[in-house]
Enzyme design. Sequence first.
Site, PDB file in Angstrom:
ATOM      1  N   GLU A 138      69.195  25.777  37.590  1.00  0.00           N
ATOM      2  CA  GLU A 138      68.426  25.909  36.353  1.00  0.00           C
ATOM      3  C   GLU A 138      69.390  26.130  35.199  1.00  0.00           C
ATOM      4  OE1 GLU A 138      64.694  28.398  34.425  1.00  0.00           O
ATOM      5  OE2 GLU A 138      65.806  29.288  36.094  1.00  0.00           O
ATOM      6  N   HIS A 155      79.568  36.973  44.253  1.00  0.00           N
ATOM      7  CA  HIS A 155      79.425  35.528  44.382  1.00  0.00           C
ATOM      8  C   HIS A 155      78.152  35.172  45.129  1.00  0.00           C
ATOM      9  CE1 HIS A 155      81.657  36.476  48.183  1.00  0.00           C
ATOM     10  NE2 HIS A 155      80.780  35.626  48.676  1.00  0.00           N
ATOM     11  N   GLU A 161      80.703  30.466  45.770  1.00  0.00           N
ATOM     12  CA  GLU A 161      81.571  30.182  46.915  1.00  0.00           C
ATOM     13  C   GLU A 161      81.004  28.945  47.598  1.00  0.00           C
ATOM     14  OE1 GLU A 161      82.091  31.761  51.449  1.00  0.00           O
ATOM     15  OE2 GLU A 161      81.849  33.301  49.897  1.00  0.00           O
ATOM     16  N   HIS A 192      66.984  28.689  43.186  1.00  0.00           N
ATOM     17  CA  HIS A 192      67.975  28.023  42.351  1.00  0.00           C
ATOM     18  C   HIS A 192      69.030  29.022  41.889  1.00  0.00           C
ATOM     19  CE1 HIS A 192      64.852  29.499  39.528  1.00  0.00           C
ATOM     20  NE2 HIS A 192      65.912  29.849  38.812  1.00  0.00           N
TER      21      HIS A 192
END
Length: 127
Positions: free
Chosen positions: A122, A5, A56, A74
């Site tokens: 993005e 994550h 998360e 990003h």
Amino acid sequence: MRMLHTMLRVKDLDASLAFYVDTMGMKLLRKSDNTEYEYTLAFVGYADESEQGVLELTYNWGDNEYDLGNAYGHVAFAVEDIYAFCERLEAQGADVYRKPGPVKGGKTVIAFVRDPDGYAIELIQPE
């Protein structure tokens, strides 16, 4: 080995969940409160955590003002029909600040949207 994550600290968990779940189409996979240390974690994704990486969202109770800094770039997502997806995002009030179009010097179609905390996302249409 695989990526599990990426954690983002958020100012308003409800606004962030609305963006990632309702606007971006992710699922809320799990959410938990830690009353001792005063924070809430919410994990969102397009598939179960056992299948792919997720986000998360960390909400710290009390003081939760953050400087985005200049090192963050990003998070990127593949989108099948980027033009229709961006139209839907904008219709729901999202800030699509780089409209869909070819990347500079290439053919890959990309776009950028901001989440409620200003994090850049993005969108990439697979070729």
